[in-house]
Design an enzyme around this catalytic site. Sequence first.
Site, PDB file in Angstrom:
ATOM      1  N   GLU A   1       0.787  -1.234   0.000  1.00  0.00           N
ATOM      2  CA  GLU A   1       0.000   0.000   0.000  1.00  0.00           C
ATOM      3  C   GLU A   1       0.818   1.284   0.000  1.00  0.00           C
ATOM      4  O   GLU A   1       0.756   2.083   0.953  1.00  0.00           O
ATOM      5  CB  GLU A   1      -0.962   0.011   1.194  1.00  0.00           C
ATOM      6  CG  GLU A   1      -2.031  -1.043   1.104  1.00  0.00           C
ATOM      7  CD  GLU A   1      -3.026  -0.980   2.253  1.00  0.00           C
ATOM      8  OE1 GLU A   1      -2.818  -0.228   3.214  1.00  0.00           O
ATOM      9  OE2 GLU A   1      -4.034  -1.720   2.188  1.00  0.00           O
TER      10      GLU A   1
ATOM     11  N   GLU B   1      -5.555  -8.267   0.251  1.00  0.00           N
ATOM     12  CA  GLU B   1      -6.257  -7.943   1.502  1.00  0.00           C
ATOM     13  C   GLU B   1      -7.722  -7.657   1.191  1.00  0.00           C
ATOM     14  O   GLU B   1      -8.031  -7.002   0.191  1.00  0.00           O
ATOM     15  CB  GLU B   1      -5.691  -6.672   2.175  1.00  0.00           C
ATOM     16  CG  GLU B   1      -4.358  -6.838   2.831  1.00  0.00           C
ATOM     17  CD  GLU B   1      -3.887  -5.567   3.545  1.00  0.00           C
ATOM     18  OE1 GLU B   1      -4.731  -4.721   3.904  1.00  0.00           O
ATOM     19  OE2 GLU B   1      -2.669  -5.431   3.733  1.00  0.00           O
TER      20      GLU B   1
HETATM   21  O1  IFM Z   1      -4.490  -3.124   8.917  1.00  0.00           O
HETATM   22  C1  IFM Z   1      -4.351  -2.538   7.672  1.00  0.00           C
HETATM   23  C2  IFM Z   1      -3.164  -3.124   6.939  1.00  0.00           C
HETATM   24  O2  IFM Z   1      -1.990  -2.979   7.650  1.00  0.00           O
HETATM   25  C3  IFM Z   1      -2.989  -2.426   5.608  1.00  0.00           C
HETATM   26  N1  IFM Z   1      -4.202  -2.451   4.859  1.00  0.00           N
HETATM   27  C4  IFM Z   1      -5.421  -2.031   5.505  1.00  0.00           C
HETATM   28  C5  IFM Z   1      -5.578  -2.759   6.827  1.00  0.00           C
HETATM   29  C6  IFM Z   1      -6.852  -2.270   7.535  1.00  0.00           C
HETATM   30  O3  IFM Z   1      -6.798  -0.911   7.742  1.00  0.00           O
END
Ligand code: IFM
Length: 500
Positions: A162, A354
């Site tokens: 990210e 994710e």
């Molecule tokens: O917990 C985070 C993760 O570290 C990165 N992506 C989003 C998740 C939720 O906010």
Amino acid sequence: MFREGFVWGAGSSSYQIEGAATQDGRLDSIWDALCRRQGAIHNAETGAVACDHYNRYREDVGLMKRIGLKAYRLSIAWPRVMPTGVGPVNEKGLGFYDRLVDTLLASGIEPWITLYHWDMPQMLFERGGLLNRDFAQWFADYSAAVVDRLSDRVTRWITINEPQVFITLGYGDAKHAPALRLSFPEQLLAAHNCLLMHGRAAQIIRTRAKKKPIIGWAPVGRVDYPIDETPENIDAARTASFSFNGKHFWSNNWFGDPAILGHYPEEGLRHFAGDMPKFDPKDMDIIKQPLDFYGLNIYQGTQIKRGANGQPENVPFPPGHALTTMRWPVAPKSLYWGPRFHHERYKLPIVITENGMAGTDWVQSDGRVHDGHRIDFTRQYLLELARASADGVPVHGYFHWSIMDNFEWAEGYKERFGLIHVDYVTQKRTLKDSAYWYAEVIRTNGDHLSDTAPYLTLDAPKEAAVVIPTREAVLAASNGNGHAKHLVEAKVASRKGTTL
Ligand code: IFM
């Protein structure tokens, strides 16, 4: 519903779960430093202990095995492996990942390793961090140490997680470490160096890995999806997905185009004119590296239609639209359109690196965590992912975020994303209902998404079983027509094709 060999996983990151902040030679990351700053983190909480996964990883892998995970996405803590950021390697720190990888493999779980999930060694920050052009080389050296040690067993690699988030919140808004408020040109420089770090790591993995590597990255998939499926609104959403509406980094293609296509997007360059740092055009040869998959972290989306002026226009969600406790709108269609638009543009297999939600989860008086909201959320999203697969998008894997409740950055421990509940006082783990349900989804390679049978199997008590609505009911409620047909087609289509 999903291709054979589909990768069913769950993820975490080092700072969010490991704890053991000073154990075995680990030094500070920028997050340890930020957590000490008054007012930076909810309730002044820190990741110093977190889920104590560093000391409890065997128990945690045991739980992953019970759920039946095929893959586990973890990140390596740079300040554990190279405490000062640059050599020498801290044998004890790297040894932890050695043991973790062995334990996972012995349990039939494939490790997917992320090299950078935000925990930069504090000492490198003090040398300029991402504003220092040497940063990419420091990252390459650290990556080489990890790859040399683990690539005889690990084949799945993710360079960075990210960039949109850690640049915006860390270098612009001062909400995440290192909590800077830089000028926009400086943020652009940090973003450029972050692309270089991705490229250098990909080169290192490709050239040094002992076993043929499968390499990807995990940017945010910021999804603009059409309010309906008319061609003009689909076009508007596609345009919105890869366009610029201000000086910020919430963009898919500011990062995606250089990494995959080898150049910054024209529209972005026009938008950011005057702010762009000067960089050597040869940098693009480093940044653009062949990748084996495009990872997408998708949680939410924005509804788009073609506006009266022909341009994409945001359609607000109606009052009372479902929100998670992060106040993120529930938007299952983002798991259809995000993969589809990204695959169209970058032509790579897609892995959802994710997806998940934070909710109000607690251990209830019967000793269980009844997180029906998470089951319904995940089911709706996965049905849309199945539809993408049916429509020809090569979706190769899905990682639920997160395997267990953890330290949610500036939100501390108040947001619970896990399939496993963690009591942070006792460190007791409790599988949530969603973990039992996900176990069934994995066991049936997604077919359980269509089932109306009670979702609790494994060893959950019968009285805790819940009947969930039919697939058709879910689809009718979310979008109406057409989806069920896609699902049936997906069952056929997904049996074919390659896997990661
Ligand atoms: O917990 C985070 C993760 O570290 C990165 N992506 C989003 C998740 C939720 O906010």
